[in-house]
Design a protein around this motif. Structure first.
Motif, PDB file in Angstrom:
ATOM      1  N   UNK A  26      41.231  28.899  32.073  1.00  0.00           N
ATOM      2  CA  UNK A  26      41.632  30.300  31.971  1.00  0.00           C
ATOM      3  C   UNK A  26      43.135  30.413  31.728  1.00  0.00           C
ATOM      4  N   UNK A  27      43.526  31.491  31.053  1.00  0.00           N
ATOM      5  CA  UNK A  27      44.931  31.832  30.925  1.00  0.00           C
ATOM      6  C   UNK A  27      45.102  33.248  31.451  1.00  0.00           C
ATOM      7  N   UNK A  28      46.142  33.445  32.264  1.00  0.00           N
ATOM      8  CA  UNK A  28      46.372  34.735  32.926  1.00  0.00           C
ATOM      9  C   UNK A  28      47.830  35.130  32.753  1.00  0.00           C
ATOM     10  N   UNK A  29      48.070  36.360  32.345  1.00  0.00           N
ATOM     11  CA  UNK A  29      49.427  36.888  32.293  1.00  0.00           C
ATOM     12  C   UNK A  29      49.874  37.308  33.676  1.00  0.00           C
ATOM     13  N   UNK A  30      51.017  36.815  34.120  1.00  0.00           N
ATOM     14  CA  UNK A  30      51.522  37.106  35.469  1.00  0.00           C
ATOM     15  C   UNK A  30      52.627  38.146  35.385  1.00  0.00           C
ATOM     16  N   UNK A  31      52.430  39.253  36.099  1.00  0.00           N
ATOM     17  CA  UNK A  31      53.362  40.376  36.017  1.00  0.00           C
ATOM     18  C   UNK A  31      54.214  40.568  37.259  1.00  0.00           C
ATOM     19  N   UNK A  32      53.822  39.929  38.365  1.00  0.00           N
ATOM     20  CA  UNK A  32      54.477  40.210  39.640  1.00  0.00           C
ATOM     21  C   UNK A  32      53.750  41.267  40.425  1.00  0.00           C
ATOM     22  N   UNK A  33      52.581  41.717  39.900  1.00  0.00           N
ATOM     23  CA  UNK A  33      51.764  42.718  40.565  1.00  0.00           C
ATOM     24  C   UNK A  33      50.548  42.099  41.231  1.00  0.00           C
ATOM     25  N   UNK A  34      49.869  42.895  42.057  1.00  0.00           N
ATOM     26  CA  UNK A  34      48.761  42.385  42.860  1.00  0.00           C
ATOM     27  C   UNK A  34      47.541  42.040  42.011  1.00  0.00           C
ATOM     28  N   UNK A  35      47.287  42.774  40.943  1.00  0.00           N
ATOM     29  CA  UNK A  35      46.093  42.516  40.139  1.00  0.00           C
ATOM     30  C   UNK A  35      46.163  41.154  39.447  1.00  0.00           C
ATOM     31  N   UNK A  36      47.296  40.843  38.830  1.00  0.00           N
ATOM     32  CA  UNK A  36      47.411  39.539  38.165  1.00  0.00           C
ATOM     33  C   UNK A  36      47.479  38.411  39.186  1.00  0.00           C
ATOM     34  N   UNK A  37      48.023  38.689  40.370  1.00  0.00           N
ATOM     35  CA  UNK A  37      48.066  37.675  41.422  1.00  0.00           C
ATOM     36  C   UNK A  37      46.660  37.329  41.886  1.00  0.00           C
ATOM     37  N   UNK A  38      45.849  38.335  42.117  1.00  0.00           N
ATOM     38  CA  UNK A  38      44.469  38.101  42.563  1.00  0.00           C
ATOM     39  C   UNK A  38      43.660  37.412  41.477  1.00  0.00           C
ATOM     40  N   UNK A 174      41.206  41.665  48.996  1.00  0.00           N
ATOM     41  CA  UNK A 174      41.013  40.318  48.457  1.00  0.00           C
ATOM     42  C   UNK A 174      42.354  39.570  48.441  1.00  0.00           C
ATOM     43  N   UNK A 175      43.419  40.269  48.048  1.00  0.00           N
ATOM     44  CA  UNK A 175      44.739  39.648  47.947  1.00  0.00           C
ATOM     45  C   UNK A 175      45.192  39.079  49.287  1.00  0.00           C
ATOM     46  N   UNK A 176      44.978  39.823  50.354  1.00  0.00           N
ATOM     47  CA  UNK A 176      45.374  39.350  51.684  1.00  0.00           C
ATOM     48  C   UNK A 176      44.603  38.089  52.059  1.00  0.00           C
ATOM     49  N   UNK A 177      43.303  38.075  51.736  1.00  0.00           N
ATOM     50  CA  UNK A 177      42.482  36.902  52.051  1.00  0.00           C
ATOM     51  C   UNK A 177      42.898  35.686  51.229  1.00  0.00           C
ATOM     52  N   UNK A 178      43.463  35.924  50.039  1.00  0.00           N
ATOM     53  CA  UNK A 178      43.901  34.839  49.161  1.00  0.00           C
ATOM     54  C   UNK A 178      45.349  34.429  49.413  1.00  0.00           C
ATOM     55  N   UNK A 179      45.975  35.043  50.421  1.00  0.00           N
ATOM     56  CA  UNK A 179      47.366  34.735  50.794  1.00  0.00           C
ATOM     57  C   UNK A 179      48.364  35.044  49.679  1.00  0.00           C
ATOM     58  N   UNK A 180      48.111  36.125  48.965  1.00  0.00           N
ATOM     59  CA  UNK A 180      49.083  36.596  47.981  1.00  0.00           C
ATOM     60  C   UNK A 180      50.369  36.973  48.716  1.00  0.00           C
ATOM     61  N   UNK A 181      51.533  36.617  48.175  1.00  0.00           N
ATOM     62  CA  UNK A 181      52.802  36.857  48.875  1.00  0.00           C
ATOM     63  C   UNK A 181      53.012  38.311  49.295  1.00  0.00           C
ATOM     64  N   UNK A 182      53.636  38.478  50.456  1.00  0.00           N
ATOM     65  CA  UNK A 182      53.917  39.812  50.986  1.00  0.00           C
ATOM     66  C   UNK A 182      54.767  40.637  50.014  1.00  0.00           C
ATOM     67  N   UNK A 183      55.662  39.981  49.279  1.00  0.00           N
ATOM     68  CA  UNK A 183      56.510  40.717  48.343  1.00  0.00           C
ATOM     69  C   UNK A 183      55.684  41.456  47.302  1.00  0.00           C
ATOM     70  N   UNK A 184      54.544  40.868  46.914  1.00  0.00           N
ATOM     71  CA  UNK A 184      53.649  41.511  45.948  1.00  0.00           C
ATOM     72  C   UNK A 184      52.819  42.590  46.620  1.00  0.00           C
TER      73      UNK A 184
END
Length: 263
Positions: A26-38, A174-184
Motif C-alpha cells: 500500500x501507499x498512503x499520503x501522510x498529512x499529519x491528520x488523524x485519518x491518514x495516521x489511522x 481507532x486512533x487511540x487504540x493504534x497509539x497514534x501520537x497525541x499531537x495528531x
C-alpha cells in the motif's frame, strides 16, 4: 464499538484485497491528520509493504512535524513500513505560473486548493505504479458519504478505502487504540489545502460531531423544520453540502445511446 475487532476486521480486509489483486502493498499520503495516521497504521498491521509519502506544498510546520512523528512511530514498530518525501511546492508554483487566473479570487483559491490534492494523487499513483502498490484512501464516512468534503480525483482518487465506513468519532477511537501520537489526536482537523490555518470546521461551518448528528437525523428521515436554533443551522448545512456534492458520491453519468440509434 468493538474497537479491537474492528481493527482486526479492517486489517484482514486490506490484506485479502491486496493478495486477491496480486499487489505488493500500500501507499498512503501522510498529512499529519488523524485519518491518514489511522489508514497508514492499519495498512502497516497487514504485514505487507506500506509506503508513507509526505507531499508538502507550502505546508505548515506543525502539520509536517506531526506527520513525521507518526511515520517514525510506524517505522520503529513495523519493519514493513518505509517513507519518502516529495516536495511538490515548486511543481505547484510552476502550475500556477502556467494557468490563467482571471476568475474571482475565491474561485481561483478553491481551484488551486483542489489542484494541490490532484498533484498529490498523481504522486501517489506514480509510486503505486512502480512498486505495484494500492493507493489507500483516507476519507472517513462523514467526509466521503455525508458532506463530500474531499477533492474529486484528488484525495478522492484511490484504489480502496479502509476507513470510509467509520465516522470521524470512530476514527478517533481507532486512533487511540493504534497509539497514534497525541499531537495528531489533539490537532484541529484541517485539509491543509489553502496554505493557512483554517480548519475543517471553519470551511464546513460545523464540527464533525455536529455533522455526524445531522447525518443520523437525515438517515432517519428528519426535515429542517423538525429542529430549531443551532440544530436547524447544522442540519441545513449538512443537507446543503450533501446535495451539492452528490456528483462526487454517485457514479459518473454516462450518456446511454438508444440501440436503435446505433444500428
Amino acid at each position: 464499538m468493538q474497537t479491537e475487532k474492528v481493527i482486526d476486521f479492517i486489517v484482514n480486509w486490506l490484506k485479502s484485497y491486496a493478495e486477491n489483486a496480486k499487489m505488493e502493498g500500500f501507499v498512503v499520503g501522510i498529512s499529519g491528520g488523524v485519518d491518514s495516521a489511522v489508514t497508514s497504521a492499519l495498512c502497516a498491521k497487514t504485514g505487507l509493504r506500506t509506503l508513507c509519502v509526505e507531499m508538502p506544498i507550502h505546508q505548515a510546520a506543525n502539520q509536517v512535524s506531526r506527520g513525521r512523528e507518526h511515520i517514525q512511530f510506524l517505522k520503529e514498530n513495523f519493519p514493513n513500513v518505509s517513507s519518502t518525501e516529495v516536495n511538490l511546492t515548486s511543481v505547484f508554483e510552476q502550475f500556477k505560473a502556467e494557468v490563467p487566473q482571471t476568475s474571482s479570487q475565491a474561485l481561483i483559491d478553491l481551484s488551486l486548493a483542489n489542484s494541490r490534492a490532484r498533484l498529490r494523487m498523481t504522486t501517489l499513483y506514480y509510486f503505486a505504479g512502480i512498486y505495484r502498490y494500492l493507493v489507500a484512501g483516507t476519507g472517513n464516512k462523514i467526509e466521503d458519504f455525508g458532506v463530500g468534503f474531499y477533492t474529486k480525483y484528488g484525495d478522492g482518487g484511490v484504489d480502496l478505502n479502509p476507513i470510509a465506513d467509520l465516522l470521524k468519532s470512530e476514527v478517533y477511537t481507532i486512533a487511540k487504540a493504534l497509539n497514534v501520537p497525541e499531537s495528531i489526536l489533539n490537532a484541529a482537523p484541517t485539509d491543509g489545502l489553502f496554505g493557512d490555518s483554517r480548519s475543517d470546521e471553519d470551511q464546513l461551518g460545523a464540527s464533525y460531531d455536529e455533522l455526524e448528528w445531522a447525518m443520523e437525523m437525515a438517515e432517519k428521515g428528519k426535515q429542517s423544520n423538525d429542529f430549531v436554533g443551532r440544530q436547524r443551522v447544522v442540519f441545513d448545512i449538512y443537507r446543503k453540502l450533501n446535495s451539492a456534492n452528490q456528483h462526487k458520491m454517485l457514479p459518473i453519468p454516462v450518456c446511454k445511446i438508444p440501440l436503435k440509434l446505433k444500428h
